[in-house]
Design a protein around this motif. Structure first.
Motif, PDB file in Angstrom:
ATOM      1  N   LEU A 266      39.518  51.611  20.989  1.00  0.00           N
ATOM      2  CA  LEU A 266      38.376  52.422  21.446  1.00  0.00           C
ATOM      3  C   LEU A 266      38.647  53.007  22.833  1.00  0.00           C
ATOM      4  O   LEU A 266      38.317  54.168  23.098  1.00  0.00           O
ATOM      5  CB  LEU A 266      37.096  51.592  21.447  1.00  0.00           C
ATOM      6  CG  LEU A 266      36.547  51.233  20.070  1.00  0.00           C
ATOM      7  CD1 LEU A 266      35.406  50.229  20.194  1.00  0.00           C
ATOM      8  CD2 LEU A 266      36.088  52.468  19.326  1.00  0.00           C
ATOM      9  N   ASP A 267      39.253  52.217  23.710  1.00  0.00           N
ATOM     10  CA  ASP A 267      39.621  52.725  25.041  1.00  0.00           C
ATOM     11  C   ASP A 267      40.634  53.858  24.922  1.00  0.00           C
ATOM     12  O   ASP A 267      40.531  54.870  25.612  1.00  0.00           O
ATOM     13  CB  ASP A 267      40.189  51.604  25.907  1.00  0.00           C
ATOM     14  CG  ASP A 267      39.146  50.573  26.307  1.00  0.00           C
ATOM     15  OD1 ASP A 267      37.935  50.864  26.206  1.00  0.00           O
ATOM     16  OD2 ASP A 267      39.555  49.458  26.704  1.00  0.00           O
TER      17      ASP A 267
ATOM     18  N   GLU B 140      38.921  57.025  23.849  1.00  0.00           N
ATOM     19  CA  GLU B 140      38.194  57.650  24.956  1.00  0.00           C
ATOM     20  C   GLU B 140      39.154  58.437  25.851  1.00  0.00           C
ATOM     21  O   GLU B 140      38.884  59.578  26.217  1.00  0.00           O
ATOM     22  CB  GLU B 140      37.469  56.587  25.780  1.00  0.00           C
ATOM     23  CG  GLU B 140      36.689  57.149  26.945  1.00  0.00           C
ATOM     24  CD  GLU B 140      35.534  58.034  26.547  1.00  0.00           C
ATOM     25  OE1 GLU B 140      35.192  58.955  27.316  1.00  0.00           O
ATOM     26  OE2 GLU B 140      34.954  57.823  25.472  1.00  0.00           O
ATOM     27  N   ARG B 141      40.287  57.852  26.186  1.00  0.00           N
ATOM     28  CA  ARG B 141      41.276  58.546  27.027  1.00  0.00           C
ATOM     29  C   ARG B 141      41.801  59.794  26.327  1.00  0.00           C
ATOM     30  O   ARG B 141      42.070  60.802  26.955  1.00  0.00           O
ATOM     31  CB  ARG B 141      42.459  57.614  27.338  1.00  0.00           C
ATOM     32  CG  ARG B 141      42.198  56.569  28.366  1.00  0.00           C
ATOM     33  CD  ARG B 141      43.481  55.872  28.795  1.00  0.00           C
ATOM     34  NE  ARG B 141      44.311  55.399  27.697  1.00  0.00           N
ATOM     35  CZ  ARG B 141      44.177  54.220  27.061  1.00  0.00           C
ATOM     36  NH1 ARG B 141      43.211  53.401  27.418  1.00  0.00           N
ATOM     37  NH2 ARG B 141      45.003  53.884  26.086  1.00  0.00           N
TER      38      ARG B 141
ATOM     39  N   SER C 157      40.366  61.802  24.233  1.00  0.00           N
ATOM     40  CA  SER C 157      39.447  62.904  23.944  1.00  0.00           C
ATOM     41  C   SER C 157      39.639  64.052  24.925  1.00  0.00           C
ATOM     42  O   SER C 157      39.389  65.196  24.603  1.00  0.00           O
ATOM     43  CB  SER C 157      37.996  62.418  23.954  1.00  0.00           C
ATOM     44  OG  SER C 157      37.625  61.995  25.261  1.00  0.00           O
ATOM     45  N   THR C 158      40.140  63.765  26.126  1.00  0.00           N
ATOM     46  CA  THR C 158      40.363  64.814  27.115  1.00  0.00           C
ATOM     47  C   THR C 158      41.464  65.777  26.688  1.00  0.00           C
ATOM     48  O   THR C 158      41.259  66.991  26.730  1.00  0.00           O
ATOM     49  CB  THR C 158      40.669  64.192  28.493  1.00  0.00           C
ATOM     50  OG1 THR C 158      39.528  63.423  28.886  1.00  0.00           O
ATOM     51  CG2 THR C 158      40.937  65.269  29.527  1.00  0.00           C
TER      52      THR C 158
END
Length: 96
Positions: A80-81, A84-85, A87-88
Motif C-alpha cells: 500500500l505504501d 501511494e508513492r 501514484s505520483t
C-alpha cells in the motif's frame, strides 16, 4: 464510451521505447504501462507521456499494483505504501 485497444507493456519485449513503438506499429491505440518498465526507463514519466503522445498512444492504465491480493501484514502495508508513492509518476506521465 469506447475504450482504446490497448496492450500491456509487460506483454512486449525490449526497452520501454521499443515496446511503445511496437504497440503503435501493431495498431494499438493505448498502452498499459507496467511499473517496472517505468522504473527502469532512463527518463522522466513526463517523457514517457510525450513519447506515447508522439506515437499516437494513450496511457490507458499504469500497473503499479501487484501482489496485493491475500497478502499478510506487513507485506500488505508495504504494498500500500508503494502504491501511494507510485501514484505520483502516474500523474506526471500525462501529457500537457
Amino acid at each position: 464510451m469506447t475504450l482504446p485497444k490497448s496492450i500491456a507493456t509487460v506483454c512486449l519485449s525490449g526497452s520501454l521505447p521499443d515496446k511503445l513503438e511496437a504497440a503503435a506499429l501493431a495498431g494499438f491505440q493505448g498502452v498499459e504501462i507496467f511499473e517496472n518498465d517505468l522504473l527502469t526507463f532512463d527518463g522522466s514519466p513526463a517523457e514517457v507521456g510525450r513519447l506515447c503522445a508522439d506515437l499516437g498512444l494513450a496511457v490507458t492504465i499504469y500497473q503499479p499494483f501487484r501482489d496485493f491480493e491475500a497478502m499478510p501484514e506487513p507485506q500488505r502495508r508495504r504494498n500500500l505504501d508503494r502504491a501511494e508513492r507510485n501514484s505520483t509518476p502516474c500523474r506526471r506521465s500525462a501529457p500537457g
